[in-house]
Scaffold this motif. Structure first.
Motif, PDB file in Angstrom:
ATOM      1  N   VAL A  82       0.815  -1.219   0.000  1.00 24.25           N
ATOM      2  CA  VAL A  82       0.000   0.000   0.000  1.00 24.25           C
ATOM      3  C   VAL A  82       0.845   1.265   0.000  1.00 24.25           C
ATOM      4  O   VAL A  82       0.306   2.373   0.003  1.00 24.25           O
ATOM      5  CB  VAL A  82      -0.994   0.040   1.184  1.00 24.25           C
ATOM      6  N   PRO A 133       3.723   3.862  -1.829  1.00 26.75           N
ATOM      7  CA  PRO A 133       3.907   4.239  -3.232  1.00 26.75           C
ATOM      8  C   PRO A 133       5.127   3.560  -3.853  1.00 26.75           C
ATOM      9  O   PRO A 133       5.924   2.926  -3.164  1.00 26.75           O
ATOM     10  CB  PRO A 133       4.107   5.749  -3.158  1.00 26.75           C
ATOM     11  N   PHE A 134       5.251   3.700  -5.166  1.00 28.22           N
ATOM     12  CA  PHE A 134       6.399   3.172  -5.889  1.00 28.22           C
ATOM     13  C   PHE A 134       7.549   4.167  -5.708  1.00 28.22           C
ATOM     14  O   PHE A 134       7.614   5.187  -6.385  1.00 28.22           O
ATOM     15  CB  PHE A 134       6.058   2.972  -7.362  1.00 28.22           C
ATOM     16  N   GLU A 135       8.413   3.845  -4.770  1.00 30.82           N
ATOM     17  CA  GLU A 135       9.453   4.787  -4.371  1.00 30.82           C
ATOM     18  C   GLU A 135      10.670   4.739  -5.280  1.00 30.82           C
ATOM     19  O   GLU A 135      11.329   5.758  -5.492  1.00 30.82           O
ATOM     20  CB  GLU A 135       9.882   4.494  -2.928  1.00 30.82           C
TER      21      GLU A 135
END
Lengths: 110, 119
Positions: B103, B105-107
């Motif tokens: 859950v 973000p796409f870091e």
């Protein structure tokens, strides 16, 4: 599940502010506080700008801000700069097997 | 700082399969979730699926179920995405992206791999 709805393009002059909307439903955008925004320049990987609806990762300029009301999230870029010209995508978690993106908005700095 | 490095561009015939790799460094691979996404020409980003290497758990987008397989080799901190029964519509830049949990973000992102499907 359908993609989130974003305007295909927006434009603004240097120094101005623009906003990009992202509309989903009560099952995705409206259900979770998990909207994120990404910036992508041509030929580059996307870059995280905003997460959990309104939070900015460290290192991201405070010219980027976001909000959400109901099923619509918004990204605002203030003090537009030439380097902001890029594609912008909203995204939300919508279930274990479901991560939804918007169609993307192309920002042109005039 | 986590870095994700992907394998090089591929040209494939329709009906064949492609496998793209994503090697992680600078972080703890086992505590990470690796996702695969793609962007076709003139289109937006599409999430394809993810793997949690520590648990071996995979989740796939319904639209690609049955054609995509994501795996991971913990000994080399490398994730793989295999897409089968390729068609012209699969021509896209494929990205791996890391997140702390499903859950978050796409870091971190790989540099992208262009896959061209053409006869």
């Amino acid at each position: 599940q359908s993609a989130l709805t974003q305007p295909a393009s927006v434009s603004g002059s240097p120094g101005q502010s623009i906003a990009i909307s992202c509309t989903g439903t009560s099952s995705d955008v409206g259900r979770f506080n998990l909207v994120s925004w990404y910036q992508q320049h041509p030929g580059r990987a996307p870059k995280l700008l905003i997460y959990e609806d309104t939070k900015r990762p460290s290192g991201i300029s405070d010219r980027f801000s976001a909000s959400k009301s109901g099923n619509t999230a918004s990204l605002t870029i203030s003090g537009l700069q030439a380097e902001d010209e890029a594609d912008y995508f909203c995204c939300t978690f919508a279930g274990t097997n479901n991560v939804i993106f918007g169609g993307g908005t192309q920002l042109t700095v005039l | 700082q986590v870095q994700l490095v992907q394998s090089g561009a591929e040209v494939k015939n329709p009906g064949s399969s492609v496998r793209v790799s994503c090697k992680a460094s600078g972080g703890t691979f086992n505590s990470y979730t690796i996702n695969w996404l793609r962007r076709a020409p003139g289109q937006g980003l599409e999430w394809m699926g993810r793997i949690i290497p520590l648990l071996g758990i995979t989740n796939y987008a319904q639209s690609l179920q049955g054609r995509v397989t994501i795996s991971a080799d913990r000994s080399t901190s490398t994730a793989y995405m295999e897409l089968s029964s390729l068609r012209s519509e699969d021509t896209a830049v494929y990205f791996c992206a890391g997140q702390s949990t499903v859950v978050t973000p796409f870091e971190h992102w790989g540099q992208g791999t262009l896959v061209t499907v053409s006869s």
